[in-house]
Motif scaffolding. Structure first.
Motif, mmCIF file in Angstrom:
data_model
loop_
_atom_site.group_PDB
_atom_site.id
_atom_site.type_symbol
_atom_site.label_atom_id
_atom_site.label_comp_id
_atom_site.label_asym_id
_atom_site.label_seq_id
_atom_site.Cartn_x
_atom_site.Cartn_y
_atom_site.Cartn_z
ATOM 1 N N ILE A 151 0.810 -1.227 0.000
ATOM 2 C CA ILE A 151 0.000 0.000 0.000
ATOM 3 C C ILE A 151 0.839 1.272 0.000
ATOM 4 C CG2 ILE A 151 -1.981 -1.156 1.085
ATOM 5 C CD1 ILE A 151 -1.113 -0.009 3.768
ATOM 6 N N ASN A 152 2.153 1.130 -0.025
ATOM 7 C CA ASN A 152 3.021 2.321 -0.053
ATOM 8 C C ASN A 152 3.160 2.889 -1.459
ATOM 9 O OD1 ASN A 152 5.313 4.151 0.808
ATOM 10 N ND2 ASN A 152 6.443 2.785 -0.565
ATOM 11 N N HIS A 153 3.045 2.016 -2.435
ATOM 12 C CA HIS A 153 3.408 2.413 -3.798
ATOM 13 C C HIS A 153 2.634 1.609 -4.831
ATOM 14 C CE1 HIS A 153 6.126 -0.874 -2.460
ATOM 15 N NE2 HIS A 153 5.765 -1.380 -3.622
ATOM 16 N N VAL A 165 12.786 9.077 3.332
ATOM 17 C CA VAL A 165 12.448 7.646 3.333
ATOM 18 C C VAL A 165 10.942 7.439 3.164
ATOM 19 C CG1 VAL A 165 12.468 5.541 4.755
ATOM 20 C CG2 VAL A 165 14.472 7.038 4.700
ATOM 21 N N ARG A 166 10.148 8.398 3.692
ATOM 22 C CA ARG A 166 8.695 8.190 3.664
ATOM 23 C C ARG A 166 7.981 8.885 2.505
ATOM 24 N NH1 ARG A 166 8.631 8.605 10.166
ATOM 25 N NH2 ARG A 166 8.655 6.363 10.578
ATOM 26 N N ASN A 167 8.576 9.940 1.980
ATOM 27 C CA ASN A 167 7.873 10.706 0.931
ATOM 28 C C ASN A 167 8.462 10.538 -0.459
ATOM 29 O OD1 ASN A 167 6.311 11.663 2.979
ATOM 30 N ND2 ASN A 167 7.268 13.672 3.087
ATOM 31 N N CYS A 168 9.614 9.897 -0.540
ATOM 32 C CA CYS A 168 10.238 9.695 -1.854
ATOM 33 C C CYS A 168 10.038 8.239 -2.296
ATOM 34 C CB CYS A 168 11.715 10.073 -1.803
ATOM 35 S SG CYS A 168 11.970 11.831 -1.400
ATOM 36 N N ARG A 169 10.599 7.928 -3.434
ATOM 37 C CA ARG A 169 10.329 6.622 -4.047
ATOM 38 C C ARG A 169 11.319 5.537 -3.610
ATOM 39 N NH1 ARG A 169 9.192 9.222 -10.044
ATOM 40 N NH2 ARG A 169 7.121 10.035 -9.522
ATOM 41 N N THR A 188 6.422 4.292 -7.620
ATOM 42 C CA THR A 188 5.611 5.518 -7.490
ATOM 43 C C THR A 188 4.947 5.562 -6.113
ATOM 44 O OG1 THR A 188 3.779 4.395 -8.589
ATOM 45 C CG2 THR A 188 5.246 5.730 -9.974
ATOM 46 N N ASP A 189 5.202 6.649 -5.373
ATOM 47 C CA ASP A 189 4.916 6.701 -3.936
ATOM 48 C C ASP A 189 3.559 7.333 -3.631
ATOM 49 O OD1 ASP A 189 6.289 5.957 -1.481
ATOM 50 O OD2 ASP A 189 6.010 8.075 -0.940
ATOM 51 N N LEU A 190 2.656 6.566 -3.070
ATOM 52 C CA LEU A 190 1.304 7.049 -2.804
ATOM 53 C C LEU A 190 1.271 8.126 -1.721
ATOM 54 C CD1 LEU A 190 -0.602 3.656 -3.074
ATOM 55 C CD2 LEU A 190 -1.049 5.714 -4.473
ATOM 56 N N LYS A 241 8.134 1.224 6.798
ATOM 57 C CA LYS A 241 9.159 2.234 7.053
ATOM 58 C C LYS A 241 8.998 3.414 6.105
ATOM 59 C CE LYS A 241 13.410 0.579 7.374
ATOM 60 N NZ LYS A 241 14.709 0.125 6.804
ATOM 61 N N HIS A 242 8.390 3.151 4.968
ATOM 62 C CA HIS A 242 8.228 4.175 3.929
ATOM 63 C C HIS A 242 6.886 4.876 4.015
ATOM 64 C CE1 HIS A 242 11.997 2.792 2.337
ATOM 65 N NE2 HIS A 242 11.563 1.564 2.588
ATOM 66 N N MET A 243 6.188 4.647 5.147
ATOM 67 C CA MET A 243 4.894 5.313 5.368
ATOM 68 C C MET A 243 4.917 5.921 6.779
ATOM 69 S SD MET A 243 2.338 2.502 3.632
ATOM 70 C CE MET A 243 3.080 0.961 4.148
HETATM 71 CA CA CA Z 1 6.021 6.433 0.973
#
Ligand code: CA
Ligand code: LAG
Length: 467
Positions: A72-74, A129-133, A138-140, A172-174
């Protein structure tokens, strides 16, 4: 249709991403194409929604719970366009996924990500880490209500089908707050299978082996996290790089999170092939050590355990065993008597040493570790209350001595060398004396240099089907 991998103790539980994904042709249909969703339609190489639903219902009836790996991150990689496994168009350049639908408004852009090329480079920077790809995926924009509601709709659809919970990919990316919001939108489980509609069981794949800005502890307020240190440290012990006697304090004292906050495992689909969380772990390709480490994990009270089940592979990109049309091959039953499996599947969960230790864990549940013994080096033993006992010989010499098992007097079946068939032991017997002691002889050269006994496999006891 049970083509999903991952097993957890108590009941058998399996997980895998189930959404329509990108068709990657170079390399030829790698396993990781599943981590590039195109829509939330349930159509993949493993089957369609009707088949998925049939699997979930059939597994629920057999007390096998299904946990979906929710990506669900991307969505897909940022370049290219095409048609997904469910027939939906996608365009990673235009950020267009009409199958959901998501459009460029629904993704993080230059306002949120300041890394320059939109990719993540610096794991010391939380925003990046959370807002980039992540690897150009492609980062939601999970802060957006529409995006959150589409994701929750997808997860609630799975809950209505009858899944028991989720493995959340790439947390970690959210932002933890975004995840909390999404979890808060989830319905209780389908009461047809789960009386009282309890909350879904969620565990989060946070890869934390230290040295980064984001730690797993930021996520334990939401749900359990995966413990990646666990498999790395146990691999060192069973490879004889760190004496087994130190396992006496295994758990939080080894700088690992609280037992109630973690899912633990020896290896997973990533680190068994050098992907996320690096390698360094034991896998089915080193069966002797792998079985010892897995037996220790299942015997020890720390954490919520997960048993891996794999397909064999040559290269780290290689996808699952497949038919000519690239659909995933069935996991066949090999011979019913030895439960072996074929068609390119490894099925670690069907190895006697492993499934019998799952039963051990179920039998000893709720007891503490007691009667720890070690030889000062690589031979260890301990009991779980007065219900189970295990001795493991990682030494290069034999173990031959009396040990205190803490168990009631009687004859027990060693569940490593065989099973209890309801009247006799198919492997070695262990005779526990009135004072709880028993004699153990474990040759270091054995395929499985360990012995495990429990009250569910005591000769004369009622045999319960626990695996
Ligand atoms: Ca993200
Ligand atoms: C995970 N957990 O947090 C999964 O366990 C892990 O398997 C996923 O990566 C990752 N997060 C993203 O969901 C896997 C592969 C990557 C692969 C990615 C997307 O380990 O190697 O990236 O799935 O399919 C591949 C290429 C990259 C490329 C990317 C986008 O290896 O070079 O940039 O696709 O095209």
């Amino acid at each position: 249709m049970c083509k999903y991998f991952l097993i957890i103790h108590i009941l058998r539980k399996k997980s895998h991403p189930d959404t329509e994904n990108r068709v990657v042709t170079s390399p030829n249909r790698p396993w990781w194409e599943r981590y590039q969703p195109v829509s939330y339609k349930l159509v993949t190489r493993s089957g369609n929604e009707a088949q998925f639903t049939e699997m979930v219902q059939r597994c629920n009836k057999a007390n096998v719970r299904i946990y979906v790996d929710a990506v669900i991150n991307h969505m897909t990689g940022a370049g290219g366009q095409g048609t997904g496994t469910g027939g939906s168009h996608w365009d990673g350049g235009a950020l267009s996924y009409p199958g959901v639908p998501f459009s460029s408004w629904d993704f993080n852009g230059n306002n949120e990500c300041h890394s320059g090329d939109m990719n993540i480079h610096n794991y010391g920077n939380k925003d990046e880490v959370r807002n980039c790809r992540l690897v150009s995926l492609t980062d939601l924009k999970l802060g957006k209500e529409f995006v959150r509601s589409k994701i929750a709709e997808y997860m609630n659809h799975l809950i209505s089908i009858g899944v028991a919970g989720f493995r959340v990919d790439a947390p970690k990316h959210m932002w933890p707050g975004d995840l909390q919001n999404i979890y808060g939108k989830l319905h209780g489980l389908n009461s047809q299978y789960f009386p009282g509609s309890p909350r879904p069981f969620v565990f989060q794949e946070v890869i934390d082996i230290g040295g980064e800005a984001i730690s797993a502890s930021e996520y334990t307020g939401c749900a359990r996290v995966t413990n990646f240190i666990f498999g790395i440290k146990l691999a060192q012990v069973f490879r004889r790089q760190n004496a087994a006697k130190y396992l006496r304090t295994w758990g939080e004292a080894w700088s690992m999170p609280k037992t109630t906050d973690v899912v633990v495992f020896i290896d997973n689909h990533d680190n068994q092939r050098g992907h996320g969380g690096r390698g360094g772990v034991l896998t089915h390709s080193d069966p002797k050590r792998y079985k010892m480490a897995t037996a220790f994990m299942l015997a020890h009270p720390y954490g919520f355990t997960r048993v891996m089940s794999s397909f064999s592979f040559g290269s780290s990109d290689e996808g699952p065993p497949h038919n000519g049309d690239m659909s995933t091959k069935n996991v066949n039953w090999g011979s019913i008597s030895d439960l072996s499996c074929g068609n390119g599947w490894v099925c670690e969960h069907r190895w006697r040493e492993i499934y019998n230790m799952v039963a051990f864990r179920n039998v000893v549940m709720g007891t503490n570790m007691q009667h720890w013994w070690d030889n000062g080096n690589y031979q260890i033993a301990f009991s779980r209350g007065n219900k189970g006992f295990i001795a493991i010989n990682v030494e290069t010499s034999d173990l031959n001595r009396n040990l205190q098992t803490g168990l009631p007097q009687g004859t027990y079946c060693d569940v490593i060398s065989g099973s209890y068939d309801g009247s006799k032991c198919t492997g070695t017997e262990v005779h526990v004396n009135g004072d709880g002691t028993a004699h153990f002889n474990i040759r270091s050269s054995s395929d499985d240099p360990m012995v495990a006994i429990h009250i569910g496999a005591k000769k004369g006891s009622q045999r319960k089907v626990t695996t």
